[in-house]
Design an enzyme around this catalytic site. Structure first.
Site, mmCIF file in Angstrom:
data_model
loop_
_atom_site.group_PDB
_atom_site.id
_atom_site.type_symbol
_atom_site.label_atom_id
_atom_site.label_comp_id
_atom_site.label_asym_id
_atom_site.label_seq_id
_atom_site.Cartn_x
_atom_site.Cartn_y
_atom_site.Cartn_z
ATOM 1 N N ASP A 69 4.122 10.238 -11.965
ATOM 2 C CA ASP A 69 4.276 9.960 -10.538
ATOM 3 C C ASP A 69 5.607 9.292 -10.201
ATOM 4 O O ASP A 69 6.192 9.557 -9.150
ATOM 5 C CB ASP A 69 3.121 9.078 -10.044
ATOM 6 C CG ASP A 69 1.868 9.889 -9.735
ATOM 7 O OD1 ASP A 69 1.986 11.104 -9.500
ATOM 8 O OD2 ASP A 69 0.768 9.303 -9.725
ATOM 9 N N GLY A 70 6.106 8.415 -11.077
ATOM 10 C CA GLY A 70 7.373 7.749 -10.807
ATOM 11 C C GLY A 70 8.525 8.729 -10.670
ATOM 12 O O GLY A 70 9.312 8.661 -9.718
ATOM 13 N N TYR A 185 0.634 0.868 -5.791
ATOM 14 C CA TYR A 185 0.626 -0.594 -5.835
ATOM 15 C C TYR A 185 -0.398 -1.178 -4.860
ATOM 16 O O TYR A 185 -1.119 -2.134 -5.173
ATOM 17 C CB TYR A 185 2.034 -1.099 -5.525
ATOM 18 C CG TYR A 185 2.289 -2.567 -5.778
ATOM 19 C CD1 TYR A 185 1.374 -3.383 -6.440
ATOM 20 C CD2 TYR A 185 3.487 -3.142 -5.358
ATOM 21 C CE1 TYR A 185 1.637 -4.721 -6.670
ATOM 22 C CE2 TYR A 185 3.764 -4.480 -5.582
ATOM 23 C CZ TYR A 185 2.839 -5.266 -6.236
ATOM 24 O OH TYR A 185 3.106 -6.593 -6.451
ATOM 25 N N SER A 188 -3.796 -1.163 -6.334
ATOM 26 C CA SER A 188 -3.925 -2.190 -7.365
ATOM 27 C C SER A 188 -4.157 -3.568 -6.746
ATOM 28 O O SER A 188 -4.806 -4.425 -7.352
ATOM 29 C CB SER A 188 -2.664 -2.230 -8.238
ATOM 30 O OG SER A 188 -2.463 -1.004 -8.902
#
Length: 291
Positions: A69-70, A185, A188
């Site tokens: 994904d990055g 993020y 998370s």
């Protein structure tokens, strides 16, 4: 016949093997493909030098990103600038943005027939502004994160929407995410999963010590302003986890919808929540195997 630009991330263990299989499949289909010329002497697999070019994004009709994904996010942002769609092939772990897995490369033939759909994804832009100047922080596909630095203490942050104060947070920081970034993020930190077909922004506080400790969802046309209180040392901001920049005392971060959008090619018929459930099932299986 579309011309394909391939952007591999060779830091992923499976990427060299998958990249070679992609090129073999494209040759069988008589599809012309290219890599960026800067990779010519860095390739871990044998590729004819004629397949390397300058101006990869300008020369290609479709971009294939190989990685996780990055790397998909980084490639998609570059492709968005050039208004080119991206097909993401997973060479990592969960990879929520992947359109194909490494064992599904036979489906690349659909790039010829046009038997695929293109999902448009909202992007954000961010600027840092103080009394003296305004600095662009760039575009992001996932999120803008504003948080404390090395000091282990809570910071005070005021949040405004369209000029009106929404709340003050005592927290490690806040995340402003797109629907695409809702599984990154923000998730998370306890944020909700949002259908990426929507256009909205989600604010999720990070380890907040404030009464309003849940995520807030705003219209995609909103303008969100983050104002750290004066004296917040080592307060920094980053877009998509890249280029962390220290926020000068008295400055504010302004976040709004970008005029650019990312385009992801979806060859399979899976919808977002099918993909989500599938990835979560794989994640749970991996956890059991490691324990």
């Amino acid at each position: 016949m579309p011309k394909i630009g391939i952007v591999p991330n060779f830091t992923r263990d499976k990427a060299p093997e998958i990249t070679l299989k992609v090129t073999e499949q494209l040759r069988k289909l008589n599809i012309e493909y290219f890599f960026d010329k800067s990779l010519l002497n860095l390739f871990p697999v044998k590729i004819d030098s004629d397949n390397f070019t300058e101006g990869l994004y300008e020369r290609s009709d479709i971009i294939i990103a190989i990685g996780g994904d990055g790397s998909f996010i980084h490639t998609a942002k570059q492709a968005a600038i050039h208004k080119k769609p991206v097909l993401c092939i997973n060479a990592g772990n969960l990879a929520f943005l992947a359109g194909l897995e490494g064992n599904e490369l036979g489906l690349l033939e659909k790039l010829i027939s046009g038997d695929y759909v293109t999902d448009k994804r909202m992007m954000l832009k961010a600027v840092m502004k103080n009394s003296d100047c305004e600095m662009s922080l760039g575009y992001c596909l996932n999120d803008v994160a504003a948080a404390r630095g090395a000091e282990i203490r809570l910071i005070d942050i005021d949040i405004f929407c369209d000029g009106r104060k929404i709340n003050n947070y005592r927290a490690d920081g806040v995340i402003i995410s797109t629907p695409t970034g809702s599984t990154a993020y923000s998730w998370s930190a306890g944020g909700p999963v949002i259908d990426p077909q929507l256009e909205c922004m989600t604010l999720t506080p990070i380890c907040t010590h404030s009464p309003l400790n849940r995520s807030l969802v705003f219209s995609g046309d909103s303008v969100i302003t983050i104002k750290p209180h004066k004296g917040c040392n080592e307060f920094s901001v980053s877009t998509d986890g890249e280029n962390s920049i220290t926020v000068s005392d008295g400055a504010e971060i302004i976040i709004s919808k970008s005029e650019l959008f990312a385009e992801f090619i979806r060859i399979k018929s899976d919808e977002f929540f099918d993909i989500l459930n599938s990835k979560l099932k794989v994640g749970r299986t991996d956890e059991k195997e490691t324990t």
